[in-house]
Design a protein around this motif. Structure first.
Motif, PDB file in Angstrom:
ATOM      1  N   PHE A   1       6.345  11.541   6.415  1.00  0.00           N
ATOM      2  CA  PHE A   1       5.787  12.592   5.551  1.00  0.00           C
ATOM      3  C   PHE A   1       6.521  12.535   4.219  1.00  0.00           C
ATOM      4  N   HIS A   2       5.815  12.735   3.124  1.00  0.00           N
ATOM      5  CA  HIS A   2       6.460  12.594   1.812  1.00  0.00           C
ATOM      6  C   HIS A   2       7.219  13.841   1.348  1.00  0.00           C
ATOM      7  N   ASP A   3       6.496  14.953   1.206  1.00  0.00           N
ATOM      8  CA  ASP A   3       7.136  16.145   0.646  1.00  0.00           C
ATOM      9  C   ASP A   3       8.133  16.776   1.627  1.00  0.00           C
TER      10      ASP A   3
ATOM     11  N   ILE B   1      10.136   1.159   4.571  1.00  0.00           N
ATOM     12  CA  ILE B   1      10.520   2.480   5.049  1.00  0.00           C
ATOM     13  C   ILE B   1      11.379   3.140   3.981  1.00  0.00           C
ATOM     14  N   GLU B   2      10.855   4.165   3.328  1.00  0.00           N
ATOM     15  CA  GLU B   2      11.680   4.904   2.372  1.00  0.00           C
ATOM     16  C   GLU B   2      12.308   6.096   3.078  1.00  0.00           C
ATOM     17  N   ILE B   3      13.628   6.118   3.103  1.00  0.00           N
ATOM     18  CA  ILE B   3      14.351   7.247   3.697  1.00  0.00           C
ATOM     19  C   ILE B   3      14.507   8.325   2.632  1.00  0.00           C
ATOM     20  N   LYS B   4      13.871   9.466   2.867  1.00  0.00           N
ATOM     21  CA  LYS B   4      13.930  10.548   1.884  1.00  0.00           C
ATOM     22  C   LYS B   4      15.328  11.154   1.859  1.00  0.00           C
ATOM     23  N   LYS B   5      15.753  11.513   0.656  1.00  0.00           N
ATOM     24  CA  LYS B   5      17.141  11.960   0.533  1.00  0.00           C
ATOM     25  C   LYS B   5      17.434  13.266   1.278  1.00  0.00           C
TER      26      LYS B   5
ATOM     27  N   ALA C   1       0.844  -1.191   0.000  1.00  0.00           N
ATOM     28  CA  ALA C   1       0.000   0.000   0.000  1.00  0.00           C
ATOM     29  C   ALA C   1       0.884   1.247   0.000  1.00  0.00           C
ATOM     30  N   HIS C   2       0.900   1.940  -1.138  1.00  0.00           N
ATOM     31  CA  HIS C   2       1.766   3.097  -1.344  1.00  0.00           C
ATOM     32  C   HIS C   2       1.321   4.292  -0.496  1.00  0.00           C
ATOM     33  N   ARG C   3       2.139   4.662   0.483  1.00  0.00           N
ATOM     34  CA  ARG C   3       1.804   5.701   1.478  1.00  0.00           C
ATOM     35  C   ARG C   3       0.531   5.324   2.236  1.00  0.00           C
TER      36      ARG C   3
ATOM     37  N   ILE D   1       2.908  -1.924   4.102  1.00  0.00           N
ATOM     38  CA  ILE D   1       2.653  -0.509   3.820  1.00  0.00           C
ATOM     39  C   ILE D   1       3.975   0.138   3.428  1.00  0.00           C
ATOM     40  N   GLU D   2       3.901   1.104   2.533  1.00  0.00           N
ATOM     41  CA  GLU D   2       5.080   1.894   2.190  1.00  0.00           C
ATOM     42  C   GLU D   2       4.894   3.243   2.844  1.00  0.00           C
ATOM     43  N   LEU D   3       5.980   3.815   3.388  1.00  0.00           N
ATOM     44  CA  LEU D   3       5.903   5.158   3.969  1.00  0.00           C
ATOM     45  C   LEU D   3       7.211   5.895   3.754  1.00  0.00           C
ATOM     46  N   ASP D   4       7.133   7.221   3.867  1.00  0.00           N
ATOM     47  CA  ASP D   4       8.297   8.077   3.628  1.00  0.00           C
ATOM     48  C   ASP D   4       8.769   8.678   4.940  1.00  0.00           C
ATOM     49  N   VAL D   5      10.079   8.631   5.163  1.00  0.00           N
ATOM     50  CA  VAL D   5      10.619   9.115   6.434  1.00  0.00           C
ATOM     51  C   VAL D   5      11.627  10.239   6.232  1.00  0.00           C
TER      52      VAL D   5
HETATM   53 CA    CA Z   1       7.845   6.713  -1.234  1.00  0.00          CA
END
Ligand code: CA
Ligand code: G3P
Length: 257
Positions: free
Chosen positions: A59-61, A118-122, A17-19, A44-48
């Motif tokens: 949070f994504h942005d 867990i996607e680690i935002k750059k 599940a994307h976000r 689940i996919e999430l942005d960190v």
């Molecule tokens: Ca993502």
């Protein structure tokens, strides 16, 4: 704490599940994650990224403006300030009052229930390993007993490399990005950063890479797929997982195979 989930590696295909179930609830909130679980997503996919006081938040942005009632960079607010914001009202009035979750809160809820990418935002990846976002994320994964039930991914390959150094047991997904990849294909990239999975957009994946990954014995995951026909196509082409904003539809499609 112990997890009752089967280890990630034992699954044949992952409904991700994307976000969260982001088509039906505000992305990256507990409402979206709980709904994804109800819809029988495997993961689940999430942005960190990190708050001003260095806490991993979901949070994504880089900026708060689009998906909350805050303004400016996430990284310029303390976690307590971020928790006071509304992250649901932009989506619909029924979701007013949804909060920006901390990673700890989501992992505590997910433990024994659902797997997490867990996607680690750059934006939050720094020059130093010590005290960096990678160490903080791993610490929370260990604290919640989620070592066998997460994939940590990033477009920043330094983070991918560091995760394996800090905790070799944790699986990593390399998010393909043309610029950072400097003409390297999936096999070379996975080797260079010791990553387990190749995460790729559906428009960038190609036949040659699929064959290469197959031969190399590595699996790939595709984002973001919301149409039934495309879901069928990618399952038939052997994708190990699909990221979708509609985990209910993807579950229905995947169960037919
Ligand atoms: Ca993502
Ligand atoms: O991890 C797949 C996908 O989430 C990457 O793109 O912008 O949705 O974080 P984005």
């Amino acid at each position: 704490s112990s997890s009752t989930l089967e280890p990630l590696i034992d699954k044949n295909f992952l409904v991700i599940a994307h976000r969260g179930a982001s088509k039906y609830a505000p992305e990256n909130t507990m409402a979206a994650f709980k709904l994804a679980h109800k819809m029988k997503a495997d993961m689940i996919e999430l942005d960190v990224q990190l708050s001003k006081d260095g806490m991993p938040v979901v949070f994504h942005d880089a900026k708060l403006d689009r998906h909350s009632n805050g303004k400016g960079l996430v990284s310029s607010f303390l976690i307590d300030e971020l928790h006071q914001l509304d992250a649901g009202n932009w989506f619909s009035i029924e979701h007013k009052g949804e909060k920006i979750p901390s990673l700890e809160q989501v992992l505590k809820w997910a433990s024994g229930k659902i797997m997490v990418n867990i996607e680690i935002k750059k934006e939050s990846v720094g020059d130093l390993v010590e005290g960096g976002v990678e160490e903080k994320v791993i610490e929370l994964v260990q604290k919640t007993g989620m070592e066998k039930n997460v994939i940590i991914s990033s477009f920043d390959y330094r983070a991918i490399e560091r995760i394996k150094t800090i905790e070799p047991k944790v699986l990593t997904g390399l998010l393909y990005h043309k610029k950072s990849s400097s003409k390297r294909g999936p096999e070379k990239l996975l080797r260079d950063y010791r990553a387990d999975y190749f995460h790729c957009s559906r428009s960038e994946m190609n036949k040659k890479w699929r064959a290469q990954l197959n031969e190399f014995g590595k699996r790939y995951l595709i984002y973001t797929v919301n149409k039934k026909k495309q879901m069928e196509k990618w399952i038939e082409m052997g994708a190990y997982g699909i990221f979708s904003d509609k985990p209910d539809l993807l579950r229905e499609v995947a169960d037919q195979y």
